[in-house]
Each structure stands twice: as structure tokens, then as C-alpha cells.
Design a protein around this motif. Sequence first.
Motif, PDB file in Angstrom:
ATOM      1  N   PRO A 126       0.837  -1.203   0.000  1.00  0.00           N
ATOM      2  CA  PRO A 126       0.000   0.000   0.000  1.00  0.00           C
ATOM      3  C   PRO A 126       0.876   1.259   0.000  1.00  0.00           C
ATOM      4  O   PRO A 126       1.909   1.300   0.672  1.00  0.00           O
ATOM      5  CB  PRO A 126      -0.786  -0.099   1.311  1.00  0.00           C
ATOM      6  CG  PRO A 126      -0.668  -1.517   1.743  1.00  0.00           C
ATOM      7  CD  PRO A 126       0.631  -2.025   1.202  1.00  0.00           C
ATOM      8  N   LYS A 127       0.474   2.240  -0.749  1.00  0.00           N
ATOM      9  CA  LYS A 127       1.227   3.497  -0.783  1.00  0.00           C
ATOM     10  C   LYS A 127       1.196   4.208   0.562  1.00  0.00           C
ATOM     11  O   LYS A 127       2.191   4.750   1.024  1.00  0.00           O
ATOM     12  CB  LYS A 127       0.645   4.417  -1.865  1.00  0.00           C
ATOM     13  CG  LYS A 127       1.306   5.803  -1.927  1.00  0.00           C
ATOM     14  CD  LYS A 127       0.676   6.654  -3.008  1.00  0.00           C
ATOM     15  CE  LYS A 127       1.275   8.062  -3.015  1.00  0.00           C
ATOM     16  NZ  LYS A 127       2.730   8.058  -3.294  1.00  0.00           N
ATOM     17  N   GLY A 179      -6.766   3.067  -5.991  1.00  0.00           N
ATOM     18  CA  GLY A 179      -7.589   2.326  -5.046  1.00  0.00           C
ATOM     19  C   GLY A 179      -7.358   2.774  -3.621  1.00  0.00           C
ATOM     20  O   GLY A 179      -6.223   3.002  -3.201  1.00  0.00           O
ATOM     21  N   ALA A 180      -8.453   2.901  -2.861  1.00  0.00           N
ATOM     22  CA  ALA A 180      -8.375   3.262  -1.447  1.00  0.00           C
ATOM     23  C   ALA A 180      -9.538   2.601  -0.710  1.00  0.00           C
ATOM     24  O   ALA A 180     -10.474   2.096  -1.332  1.00  0.00           O
ATOM     25  CB  ALA A 180      -8.420   4.780  -1.276  1.00  0.00           C
ATOM     26  N   LYS A 181      -9.458   2.596   0.600  1.00  0.00           N
ATOM     27  CA  LYS A 181     -10.552   2.051   1.414  1.00  0.00           C
ATOM     28  C   LYS A 181     -10.407   2.578   2.831  1.00  0.00           C
ATOM     29  O   LYS A 181      -9.301   2.912   3.268  1.00  0.00           O
ATOM     30  CB  LYS A 181     -10.509   0.520   1.427  1.00  0.00           C
ATOM     31  CG  LYS A 181     -11.854  -0.145   1.699  1.00  0.00           C
ATOM     32  CD  LYS A 181     -12.753  -0.096   0.487  1.00  0.00           C
ATOM     33  CE  LYS A 181     -14.038  -0.884   0.715  1.00  0.00           C
ATOM     34  NZ  LYS A 181     -14.818  -1.012  -0.526  1.00  0.00           N
ATOM     35  N   GLY A 182     -11.509   2.635   3.546  1.00  0.00           N
ATOM     36  CA  GLY A 182     -11.474   3.080   4.925  1.00  0.00           C
ATOM     37  C   GLY A 182     -12.414   2.270   5.784  1.00  0.00           C
ATOM     38  O   GLY A 182     -13.227   1.483   5.278  1.00  0.00           O
ATOM     39  N   GLN A 242      -4.577   4.064   1.237  1.00  0.00           N
ATOM     40  CA  GLN A 242      -4.477   4.346  -0.198  1.00  0.00           C
ATOM     41  C   GLN A 242      -3.472   3.345  -0.779  1.00  0.00           C
ATOM     42  O   GLN A 242      -2.282   3.442  -0.531  1.00  0.00           O
ATOM     43  CB  GLN A 242      -4.019   5.793  -0.417  1.00  0.00           C
ATOM     44  CG  GLN A 242      -5.041   6.798   0.070  1.00  0.00           C
ATOM     45  CD  GLN A 242      -4.508   8.209   0.160  1.00  0.00           C
ATOM     46  OE1 GLN A 242      -3.313   8.446   0.037  1.00  0.00           O
ATOM     47  NE2 GLN A 242      -5.393   9.173   0.376  1.00  0.00           N
ATOM     48  N   HIS A 243      -3.999   2.391  -1.517  1.00  0.00           N
ATOM     49  CA  HIS A 243      -3.139   1.326  -2.036  1.00  0.00           C
ATOM     50  C   HIS A 243      -2.275   1.790  -3.191  1.00  0.00           C
ATOM     51  O   HIS A 243      -1.078   1.540  -3.241  1.00  0.00           O
ATOM     52  CB  HIS A 243      -3.988   0.130  -2.472  1.00  0.00           C
ATOM     53  CG  HIS A 243      -3.190  -0.945  -3.161  1.00  0.00           C
ATOM     54  ND1 HIS A 243      -3.185  -1.096  -4.539  1.00  0.00           N
ATOM     55  CD2 HIS A 243      -2.354  -1.884  -2.670  1.00  0.00           C
ATOM     56  CE1 HIS A 243      -2.387  -2.095  -4.847  1.00  0.00           C
ATOM     57  NE2 HIS A 243      -1.875  -2.598  -3.748  1.00  0.00           N
ATOM     58  N   SER A 247      -8.633  -2.019  -0.254  1.00  0.00           N
ATOM     59  CA  SER A 247      -8.091  -0.911  -1.045  1.00  0.00           C
ATOM     60  C   SER A 247      -7.365  -1.434  -2.278  1.00  0.00           C
ATOM     61  O   SER A 247      -7.433  -0.834  -3.355  1.00  0.00           O
ATOM     62  CB  SER A 247      -7.153  -0.054  -0.194  1.00  0.00           C
ATOM     63  OG  SER A 247      -5.938  -0.722   0.092  1.00  0.00           O
ATOM     64  N   ALA A 248      -6.669  -2.563  -2.131  1.00  0.00           N
ATOM     65  CA  ALA A 248      -5.957  -3.153  -3.266  1.00  0.00           C
ATOM     66  C   ALA A 248      -6.934  -3.655  -4.325  1.00  0.00           C
ATOM     67  O   ALA A 248      -6.718  -3.469  -5.534  1.00  0.00           O
ATOM     68  CB  ALA A 248      -5.062  -4.295  -2.784  1.00  0.00           C
TER      69      ALA A 248
END
Length: 424
Positions: free
Chosen positions: A43-44, A112-115, A69-70, A96-97
Motif C-alpha cells: 500500500p502506498k 484504489g483506497a478504502k477506509g 491508499q493502495h 483498497s488493493a
Amino acid sequence: MHDTLSFITPDPHSAWGTYLSQVDRVLPYLGPLARWGETLKRPKRALIVDVPIEMDDGTVRHFEGYRVQHNLSRGPGKGGVRYHPAVTLEEVMALSAWMTVKNAAVNLPYGGAKGGIRVDPRQLSHKELERMTRRYTSEIGLVIGPQQDIPAPDVGTNPQVMAWMMDTYSMNVGGTATGVVTGKPVHLGGSLGRVKATGRGVFVTGREAARRIHLNLDGARVAVQGFGNVGSAAAEMFVGAGAKIVAVQDHTGTIANPAGMDMGALMEVVRRDGGAGAFTQAERIDDEAFWDTDCDILIPAALEGQITLARANRLKARLVLEGANGPTHPDADDALAERGILVVPDVICNAGGVTVSYFEWVQDFSSFFWTEDEINLRLDKIMVDALRRIWDTADRHKITLRTATFAVACERILMARQERGLYP
């Protein structure tokens, strides 16, 4: 032991372990771009935040929140926010990936992102939920924005949560920023067609897949796991095409009726009671018996990790449509392929939601809004065109649709990475 340790040695059946296995399978098909393959495995940026709120009884509780934030090579981050008691950093990393791959698979200009927050939202009052959402939004505010990272609804969140997030971010930046989230109420810059978009995408890709394997939808038997926005919308569209819903499983129980269920009556019970378990026009069965249902199409639309190897060997379906993210373990994937059961993978099957989120984002920037018919036509075309390209890749390399989707998507991601170069 903290979640981050699982980043080093993930359980192969965990969400992150499943994703890493999927990446390893696609690397041989990426040619010279494979030298950038490690990019996909890291992941970034991963942000862990404390979310303290004052409860209605005056006590203070702390919740753990995340925003990962992947990959941002193709554009700003895009991905949902999940409120669920099982949320972990590792799960959010995987989600996110999969968003990175999903956005590239349908060629949206996003990374790609996720929370998520580890919480059971059903245990909070309306005001507590609002205070938690606003505090979480403020805590992750340094990494989100209309051109940075755009959250959206996921498990346990809805348009109201998105409205609070948009308002909080707007107050903090000193101006209304409707484009910071998608999945908002329509009168706050949301898009028509968004609520049922993910389920619609499941149906559209399922209809295309059924045609290719010569499965007639008229009379086809469908089993659905998870009966929220995704599962119920997909079920309604399949019934509209002549199929029948023979089994439903959600958090309230599992019901079955081999003759098919009355969707109108079922949806009324779900709206009234919050789940399908109370539906009396079907037999209540054991949850594990769901996986033995005689059906033609199975739609897992709940949480990840549901189709294990043992369950894969019991399935009677011809077609699996992944409405949920990461519902199938890698070894189960292999078993389904060996049994000749076609799987339309999550990273294309459930991409309808993020596609209409993209439409919403574009409409917010222009302040010009499309009709629902226009949105559905655009969505159907994007989904069908993307699936056809993936199917061509699968046929050319003689690989599964999942590996083919990753091949198409990862080529786009790593090409962007390569052409942007490394800074500094």
C-alpha cells in the motif's frame, strides 16, 4: 500483536493473503511490466486514527479507524468506508488493493483506497453515529479530497453517513466540496441510479456470462448470500429476467424455497424487519445448508472469505457472481475451476457501484446531472465492454476470468507507474 504484523506474514486465507496470491498468479502474464510487480504488494499509504466520541450517556469511547491508499498511479484514491466490528488494518489494505484493480479493470481514472472503523453501527444511536463519522472524517481529512481520495458507502454505511462526511470536510476547508465523497443523497449532489448500481453490475455481468455458457435466465435458480443493497438489487433484476430466487442468507438467517420466492413480499419483510430471516413464505434452514442449495447461479454478496475449499466442493451452481469483495479463497477458486463452475470475479462483477460513483464525481464537478436512464445505459456499456475485453484475455491465455481481470487491470496500473517514473 498489532494488525501491521500481518502485513509481513499474512494468513493465506485472510483478505490480504488472498489478494497477494491473486497478484502472484498474474505476474507471469505482465511481461516486462512484471519488474514493477512489487508495487502491487505494498500500500502506498496507511493511516490509523483514534476516533474518540462522547456517548449519549456522557462516557467517552475510543474507536480505531483506518484509511488506506493502495495505489494512486492512475488517479485519486477511490473506495468505500466500512463500519463493522471485524474491520482490521489488514482487511482495509486488501479492500483498497481490490479497488485499485477494480478501477483499472473498468478503466476508471482512479487509484484504489478504502477506509473503515471497527464498530458495530447498530449499537450506536443516530447522534453517536453522526459524532463518530464527523470525528473520523476530520481525522482522515489530511489525506482525502476531491482530487486526492474520494470515500463512498460500504458495509455499515449509507448516504446519510456520506452527507455527514461531505459536510464535515466542507466545513473544515471553508467551502462546499460535494465531490469529496460519492454515494450521497441525490439532493446533495448524489447521482440517480447509485443505490442499485452495484447490484445492477452483478446482473449485467451475470447476464453476459450466462449467455456465454448457454444458461437460460428464464427459470434459472438463484441463491443469494447477503441481502443488502447489492444482493437484493441483483435478485430483483434476475427475477425481472425470469429467474427465481430459491435461497437467501443474511445476518438474520437462511431461508429456502425451491419453487422461488415472491420478491415483492420478501422485500417488504426485509424493509420491515431488517433482514430476510422472518420471511414466512420460505423454509428456515441451517446456515451451512445454504451451500448445498440446488441452484444455477450463486451470488455471494456479503463479506469476504465465504467460499472455502470445503464449500466450493459442495456447490451445485454453474455460475458464481461475486457481489462481495474477496468472497472466495484461492484454493476454493482452483476447486471451482476444476469443477467447471464459472466465477465472474469481484473486481469486475461488482464494479457497477464505483462506475456510477465515477459518474457522480463527474456530475459534481460540472454541476450537470444525467437522468437515471442515461446512467444505466452508460453503466451497462462500460460493464459489458470491460467484461468482453477480459474474456478475450482469458481465452487467449487460457486462464480464469479472475486472472484475466488482474492481467488487464495490472497492465494498466503498472504502465501508469512506469510512465510516471519514480520521484525523486
